[in-house]
Design a protein around this motif. Structure first.
Motif, PDB file in Angstrom:
ATOM      1  N   THR A 148       4.599   2.228   1.152  1.00 12.90           N
ATOM      2  CA  THR A 148       3.676   1.173   1.556  1.00 12.90           C
ATOM      3  C   THR A 148       4.028  -0.105   0.797  1.00 12.90           C
ATOM      4  OG1 THR A 148       2.137   1.758  -0.213  1.00 12.90           O
ATOM      5  CG2 THR A 148       1.802   2.824   1.930  1.00 12.90           C
ATOM      6  N   THR A 156       0.468  -5.146   1.728  1.00 13.22           N
ATOM      7  CA  THR A 156      -0.164  -5.543   2.994  1.00 13.22           C
ATOM      8  C   THR A 156      -0.508  -4.345   3.875  1.00 13.22           C
ATOM      9  OG1 THR A 156       1.956  -5.779   4.163  1.00 13.22           O
ATOM     10  CG2 THR A 156       1.138  -7.707   2.952  1.00 13.22           C
ATOM     11  N   THR A 157      -0.128  -3.138   3.481  1.00 13.24           N
ATOM     12  CA  THR A 157      -0.413  -1.963   4.301  1.00 13.24           C
ATOM     13  C   THR A 157      -1.921  -1.722   4.376  1.00 13.24           C
ATOM     14  OG1 THR A 157       1.670  -0.937   3.604  1.00 13.24           O
ATOM     15  CG2 THR A 157       0.040   0.496   4.628  1.00 13.24           C
ATOM     16  N   PRO A 158      -2.503  -1.668   5.583  1.00 16.20           N
ATOM     17  CA  PRO A 158      -3.956  -1.487   5.708  1.00 16.20           C
ATOM     18  C   PRO A 158      -4.414  -0.145   5.148  1.00 16.20           C
ATOM     19  CG  PRO A 158      -2.984  -2.237   7.789  1.00 16.20           C
ATOM     20  CD  PRO A 158      -1.854  -1.858   6.893  1.00 16.20           C
ATOM     21  N   ASP A 196      -6.530   2.038   6.362  1.00 13.78           N
ATOM     22  CA  ASP A 196      -6.547   3.167   7.300  1.00 13.78           C
ATOM     23  C   ASP A 196      -5.157   3.755   7.491  1.00 13.78           C
ATOM     24  OD1 ASP A 196      -5.601   0.969   8.647  1.00 13.78           O
ATOM     25  OD2 ASP A 196      -6.831   1.250  10.431  1.00 13.78           O
ATOM     26  N   GLU A 197      -4.110   2.912   7.365  1.00 13.75           N
ATOM     27  CA  GLU A 197      -2.743   3.422   7.459  1.00 13.75           C
ATOM     28  C   GLU A 197      -2.378   4.223   6.210  1.00 13.75           C
ATOM     29  OE1 GLU A 197       1.808   1.679   7.988  1.00 13.75           O
ATOM     30  OE2 GLU A 197       0.099   0.507   8.734  1.00 13.75           O
ATOM     31  N   VAL A 198      -2.805   3.762   5.049  1.00 14.61           N
ATOM     32  CA  VAL A 198      -2.563   4.506   3.812  1.00 14.61           C
ATOM     33  C   VAL A 198      -3.230   5.874   3.895  1.00 14.61           C
ATOM     34  CG1 VAL A 198      -2.976   4.583   1.322  1.00 14.61           C
ATOM     35  CG2 VAL A 198      -2.333   2.426   2.398  1.00 14.61           C
ATOM     36  N   GLU A 201      -3.964   7.542   6.592  1.00 17.93           N
ATOM     37  CA  GLU A 201      -3.253   8.366   7.566  1.00 17.93           C
ATOM     38  C   GLU A 201      -1.945   8.909   6.990  1.00 17.93           C
ATOM     39  OE1 GLU A 201      -1.392   8.051  12.110  1.00 17.93           O
ATOM     40  OE2 GLU A 201      -2.481   6.369  11.227  1.00 17.93           O
ATOM     41  N   LEU A 202      -1.217   8.054   6.250  1.00 20.61           N
ATOM     42  CA  LEU A 202       0.054   8.476   5.658  1.00 20.61           C
ATOM     43  C   LEU A 202      -0.141   9.474   4.524  1.00 20.61           C
ATOM     44  CD1 LEU A 202       1.917   5.028   5.424  1.00 20.61           C
ATOM     45  CD2 LEU A 202       2.561   6.952   6.885  1.00 20.61           C
ATOM     46  N   ARG A 203      -1.256   9.299   3.779  1.00 18.05           N
ATOM     47  CA  ARG A 203      -1.505  10.075   2.562  1.00 18.05           C
ATOM     48  C   ARG A 203      -0.371   9.871   1.555  1.00 18.05           C
ATOM     49  NH1 ARG A 203      -5.915  13.766   3.269  1.00 18.05           N
ATOM     50  NH2 ARG A 203      -7.177  12.731   4.837  1.00 18.05           N
ATOM     51  N   ASP A 220      -2.505   1.307  -3.939  1.00 14.28           N
ATOM     52  CA  ASP A 220      -3.108   1.889  -2.747  1.00 14.28           C
ATOM     53  C   ASP A 220      -4.251   2.829  -3.106  1.00 14.28           C
ATOM     54  OD1 ASP A 220      -1.155   0.783  -0.827  1.00 14.28           O
ATOM     55  OD2 ASP A 220       0.254   2.148  -1.803  1.00 14.28           O
TER      56      ASP A 220
END
Length: 290
Positions: free
Chosen positions: A162, A165-167, A169-171, A173-175, A181
């Motif tokens: 990440t 700037t990674t949102p 909800d994306e973090v 989802e990625l775990r 983060d």
């Protein structure tokens, strides 16, 4: 514990910059848990450095280089003594519902750390996570500890997976991610639950020299990040979800804010070709007690 901390940042420009300006949050703060004994800042090319205290109480340094330069080196060195956090056992039997009621009386002091920011949204996907932890009759200390443990258990520390700037909800989802983060995820869950919490930047000692195994702390390559949770009594309790522990003597605090954007170690710009190389080196050494 006493530590020597050195943080060096080097920018190399593809073509000489005609000028540059910068704002730094690299100076450790003195508070109830730590004392800054010595501090030096070196800037090359050498220029005058000013300072002020920002809205959050963080020491800030700034400078401008009004002439051509092909390289910028910033070296911050400090000697810091840290102390253990005070016990939070006084709050062990305070429920989540009681904590919210008590903390509402500190609305002026803590309001900024309840609100969403661009990097720390509240609601949405966070409400589902929030319902996993926040039960009104449970201990606020146990609840927050559970959030801290869950993030450490469910997310993998993977540099480069990440960026800032990674949102959220994306973090989620990625775990995957890094300490920034994980701090943002924890802040989002807590603020969605109505609990004030703030972002902390600083450093951690990577290895305990008195132990051979089991002393490693993750996230010590450069600046580290953790969270402070607002508790009844006006206390801020530091928790490190990256390492699944309370912030301790091996944590060296530099700045606090609502999220990373409030405490970025370096913020600046330069005039020239938009190509540069960046190198950052952090060294932490434990010193003998005086």
């Amino acid at each position: 514990m006493r530590f020597s901390v050195s943080h060096t940042t080097i920018y190399r420009y593809a073509e000489p910059a005609s000028e540059s300006v910068a704002e730094l949050r690299l100076c450790p703060t003195s508070d109830a848990q730590q004392t800054v004994e010595e501090r030096q800042l070196a800037v090359d090319p050498s220029v005058p450095v000013g300072s002020f205290v920002d809205y959050w109480g963080n020491p800030v340094e700034y400078f401008a280089i009004p002439f051509r330069h092909s390289r910028l080196t910033i070296t911050s060195t400090s000697t810091v003594e840290t102390l253990p956090q005070d016990s939070v056992e006084f709050c062990r039997n305070v429920t989540v519902a009681e904590a919210k009621q008590i903390l509402s009386r500190y609305s002026v002091e803590m309001i900024d750390f309840r609100r969403p920011t661009k990097l720390v949204p509240i609601g949405g996907v966070l409400r589902g996570l929030n319902s996993m932890f926040f039960r009104e009759g449970e201990s606020i200390v146990d609840t927050v500890t559970e959030v801290n443990h869950w993030i450490h258990d469910q997310f993998d520390y993977v540099p480069g997976a990440t960026d800032i700037t990674t949102p959220i909800d994306e973090v989620i989802e990625l775990r995957k991610g890094v300490c920034q983060d994980f701090a943002h995820v924890m802040l989002s869950i807590l603020r969605t639950g109505g609990i004030p919490a703030r972002y902390v930047s600083g450093y951690i000692e990577p290895y305990d020299p008195t132990q051979k195994k089991g002393s490693e702390l993750v996230g010590a390559a450069a600046s580290h990040a953790w969270v402070e949770v607002g508790l009844p009594g006006g206390r801020w309790w530091g928790l490190d979800p990256t390492n699944d522990q309370a912030a301790g003597e091996r944590h060296i605090k530099v700045a606090i804010g609502r999220d990373y954007n409030d405490v970025a170690p370096f913020r600046g710009t330069f005039r020239g070709v938009d190509e540069q190389d960046l190198a950052v080196k952090v060294r932490i050494e434990r010193l003998p007690q005086q």
